[in-house]
Design an enzyme around this catalytic site. Structure first.
Site, PDB file in Angstrom:
ATOM      1  N   GLY A  11       0.835  -1.211   0.000  1.00 24.06           N
ATOM      2  CA  GLY A  11       0.000   0.000   0.000  1.00 24.06           C
ATOM      3  C   GLY A  11       0.866   1.257   0.000  1.00 24.06           C
ATOM      4  N   SER A 127      -6.948   5.066  12.860  1.00 23.26           N
ATOM      5  CA  SER A 127      -7.422   6.021  11.859  1.00 23.26           C
ATOM      6  C   SER A 127      -8.351   7.075  12.439  1.00 23.26           C
ATOM      7  CB  SER A 127      -8.174   5.240  10.784  1.00 23.26           C
ATOM      8  OG  SER A 127      -8.997   6.091  10.033  1.00 23.26           O
ATOM      9  N   GLU A 129     -10.900   7.912  11.097  1.00 20.12           N
ATOM     10  CA  GLU A 129     -12.262   7.421  10.838  1.00 20.12           C
ATOM     11  C   GLU A 129     -12.914   6.923  12.129  1.00 20.12           C
ATOM     12  OE1 GLU A 129     -14.498   6.995   7.954  1.00 20.12           O
ATOM     13  OE2 GLU A 129     -13.263   8.742   7.594  1.00 20.12           O
ATOM     14  N   TYR A 151     -15.625   0.019   8.300  1.00 16.33           N
ATOM     15  CA  TYR A 151     -14.176   0.235   8.392  1.00 16.33           C
ATOM     16  C   TYR A 151     -13.828   0.911   9.721  1.00 16.33           C
ATOM     17  CZ  TYR A 151      -9.689   2.564   7.637  1.00 16.33           C
ATOM     18  OH  TYR A 151      -8.414   3.020   7.783  1.00 16.33           O
TER      19      TYR A 151
HETATM   20  P1  GDR Z   1     -11.695   8.613   3.651  1.00 18.02           P
HETATM   21  O1  GDR Z   1     -11.032   8.896   2.210  1.00 18.02           O
HETATM   22  O2  GDR Z   1     -13.009   7.955   3.535  1.00 18.02           O
HETATM   23  O3  GDR Z   1     -11.665   9.912   4.403  1.00 18.02           O
HETATM   24  O4  GDR Z   1     -10.687   7.560   4.318  1.00 18.02           O
HETATM   25  P2  GDR Z   1     -11.678   9.099   0.770  1.00 18.02           P
HETATM   26  O5  GDR Z   1     -10.659   9.821  -0.029  1.00 18.02           O
HETATM   27  O6  GDR Z   1     -12.191   7.808   0.206  1.00 18.02           O
HETATM   28  O7  GDR Z   1     -12.956  10.045   1.022  1.00 18.02           O
HETATM   29  C1  GDR Z   1     -12.821  11.356   1.533  1.00 18.02           C
HETATM   30  C2  GDR Z   1     -14.138  12.101   1.411  1.00 18.02           C
HETATM   31  O8  GDR Z   1     -14.413  12.387   0.036  1.00 18.02           O
HETATM   32  C3  GDR Z   1     -15.789  12.142  -0.224  1.00 18.02           C
HETATM   33  N1  GDR Z   1     -15.987  11.853  -1.659  1.00 18.02           N
HETATM   34  C4  GDR Z   1     -15.441  10.819  -2.324  1.00 18.02           C
HETATM   35  N2  GDR Z   1     -14.614   9.832  -1.934  1.00 18.02           N
HETATM   36  C5  GDR Z   1     -14.205   8.945  -2.870  1.00 18.02           C
HETATM   37  N3  GDR Z   1     -13.364   7.976  -2.510  1.00 18.02           N
HETATM   38  N4  GDR Z   1     -14.639   8.990  -4.159  1.00 18.02           N
HETATM   39  C6  GDR Z   1     -15.487   9.969  -4.611  1.00 18.02           C
HETATM   40  O9  GDR Z   1     -15.856   9.995  -5.775  1.00 18.02           O
HETATM   41  C7  GDR Z   1     -15.904  10.937  -3.650  1.00 18.02           C
HETATM   42  N5  GDR Z   1     -16.712  12.029  -3.714  1.00 18.02           N
HETATM   43  C8  GDR Z   1     -16.751  12.569  -2.517  1.00 18.02           C
HETATM   44  C9  GDR Z   1     -16.117  10.951   0.682  1.00 18.02           C
HETATM   45  O10 GDR Z   1     -17.528  10.824   0.838  1.00 18.02           O
HETATM   46  C10 GDR Z   1     -15.367  11.357   1.938  1.00 18.02           C
HETATM   47  O11 GDR Z   1     -16.152  12.234   2.691  1.00 18.02           O
HETATM   48  C11 GDR Z   1      -9.287   7.621   4.123  1.00 18.02           C
HETATM   49  C12 GDR Z   1      -8.788   6.191   3.967  1.00 18.02           C
HETATM   50  O12 GDR Z   1      -7.439   6.222   3.571  1.00 18.02           O
HETATM   51  C13 GDR Z   1      -8.886   5.430   5.271  1.00 18.02           C
HETATM   52  O13 GDR Z   1      -8.279   4.143   5.122  1.00 18.02           O
HETATM   53  C14 GDR Z   1      -8.148   6.210   6.347  1.00 18.02           C
HETATM   54  O14 GDR Z   1      -8.238   5.545   7.587  1.00 18.02           O
HETATM   55  C15 GDR Z   1      -8.730   7.611   6.447  1.00 18.02           C
HETATM   56  O15 GDR Z   1      -8.642   8.245   5.195  1.00 18.02           O
HETATM   57  C16 GDR Z   1      -8.000   8.446   7.475  1.00 18.02           C
END
Ligand code: GDR
Length: 331
Positions: A11, A127, A129, A151
């Site tokens: 990772g 995390s 989270e 998670y």
């Molecule tokens: P997160 O990361 O859930 O915070 O966890 P992510 O980048 O997936 O989402 C962050 C925020 O963005 C919003 N969002 C989207 N997210 C993704 N992935 N794709 C989209 O299209 C999108 N649009 C909006 C999400 O709803 C969310 O609010 C990450 C991971 O690395 C975990 O493993 C870690 O523990 C935490 O960060 C700290």
């Protein structure tokens, strides 16, 4: 020569951490699961000297055998299903790997980890989270947990187990409560890299729009290269403990888009972003903002890369990579 065992070595964090440890003279061993794991080659290519060991966080005997074989001074447990959205669809598997996997690794370290004079030290990747529906802002090591996804629930289990093994058996087990940390090595499923990669493709005329979910959530985003240093520092302390690792700044997805599109030379992002409800989550974490004062005071740790630098770095790396692929005619 110190020996380190890293789970989740393929990772983003595993790759940065193994480079850091190798540069410090460690012999690094990485736990690899599955047959012909395609990411394994990448780790070897990046890090001459890293040795891969076959094992799986779902398979306790394999962890016992790994700790016996490697005899690590330090174990970094980074292995997990780490994509929050996926955890809603595969909740049981997430509990199995992200949650129970921690207990199995702790137990393997407790049973075979080192001698009385030189016991194996353990790092758990906790995390932000875990804070989920936050009870206070900013969040510290004392903020109560309220996870909002399978998670997050699994990470709370792993975190509490780590504390419990420290208190019950005197294990040198520390837990880093890391807020979001990104880089050019971030997986394309996470929002930051999804944006910078799509933006690079838009810039090159390879793509028209980016489909995103909720743009209102705010995250405390740091640079992964800075965060792995904190992991290492935690295991160098005389006493094990828990630390929040964060920048102390929070930005919404909208703000990330503002900065990224500005860096790429656009006046605005609205024409290029569409909403797709498939990327919304059944329960959202609205705002995360970490207070890393304890890490600053006790570990002497602080982040180096700013938010703007992070976005720039990711966008420029994606532009370069997409351009190179384009030039070699793969598009
Ligand atoms: P997160 O990361 O859930 O915070 O966890 P992510 O980048 O997936 O989402 C962050 C925020 O963005 C919003 N969002 C989207 N997210 C993704 N992935 N794709 C989209 O299209 C999108 N649009 C909006 C999400 O709803 C969310 O609010 C990450 C991971 O690395 C975990 O493993 C870690 O523990 C935490 O960060 C700290």
């Amino acid at each position: 020569m110190k020996r380190a065992l890293v789970t989740g070595i393929t990772g983003q964090d595993g790759r940065y951490l193994s480079q850091l440890l190798t540069s410090k003279g460690y012999q690094v061993f990485g736990l690899i699961h599955g047959q012909a794991n395609p990411k394994a080659r990448l780790v070897i290519e990046e890090n001459f000297g890293v040795e891969l060991v076959e094992g799986d966080l779902r398979d306790f005997p394999s962890l016992i055998a790994t700790v016996e074989q490697v005899q690590p001074d330090e174990v970094y447990n980074l292995g997990a299903i780490s994509f929050v959205q996926l955890s809603f669809k595969q909740a049981e598997l997430t509990a199995e790997i992200t949650g129970l996997g921690v207990l199995r690794m702790l137990e393997a370290v407790r049973i075979v980890g080192g001698s009385e004079r030189n016991p194996t030290r353990f790092y758990q990747a906790s995390s932000s989270e875990m804070f989920g529906k936050v009870r206070e802002t900013p969040q510290t090591e004392r903020t109560p947990f309220h996870p909002r996804s399978p998670y997050g629930v699994a990470k709370v289990f792993g975190h509490d187990m780590t504390v419990n093994y420290r208190e019950s058996y005197g294990l040198h087990a520390s837990s880093g409560i890391l807020f979001n940390h990104e880089s050019e090595r971030r997986g394309l499923e996470f929002v930051t890299r999804k944006i910078t990669n799509s933006l690079a493709r838009i810039k090159l005329g390879l793509q028209d729009t980016i489909s995103l979910g909720n743009l209102e959530s705010a995250r405390d985003w740091g640079y992964a290269g800075d965060y792995v240093e904190a992991m290492w520092l935690m295991l160098q302390q005389d006493e094990p403990d828990d630390y929040v690792i964060a920048t102390g700044e929070t930005h919404t997805i909208r703000e990330f888009l503002d900065v990224a599109f500005r860096i790429a030379g656009y006046d605005g992002w609205e024409p290029y972003v569409t909403h797709d409800t498939r990327f919304n989550r059944p329960a959202e974490v609205d705002l995360l903002l970490g207070d890393a004062s304890k890490a600053r005071e006790k570990l002497g740790w602080q982040p180096k890369v700013t938010f703007e630098e992070l976005v720039r770095r990711m966008y420029e790396a994606d532009l370069k990579e997409e351009q190179a692929q384009f030039d070699t005619g793969r598009h």
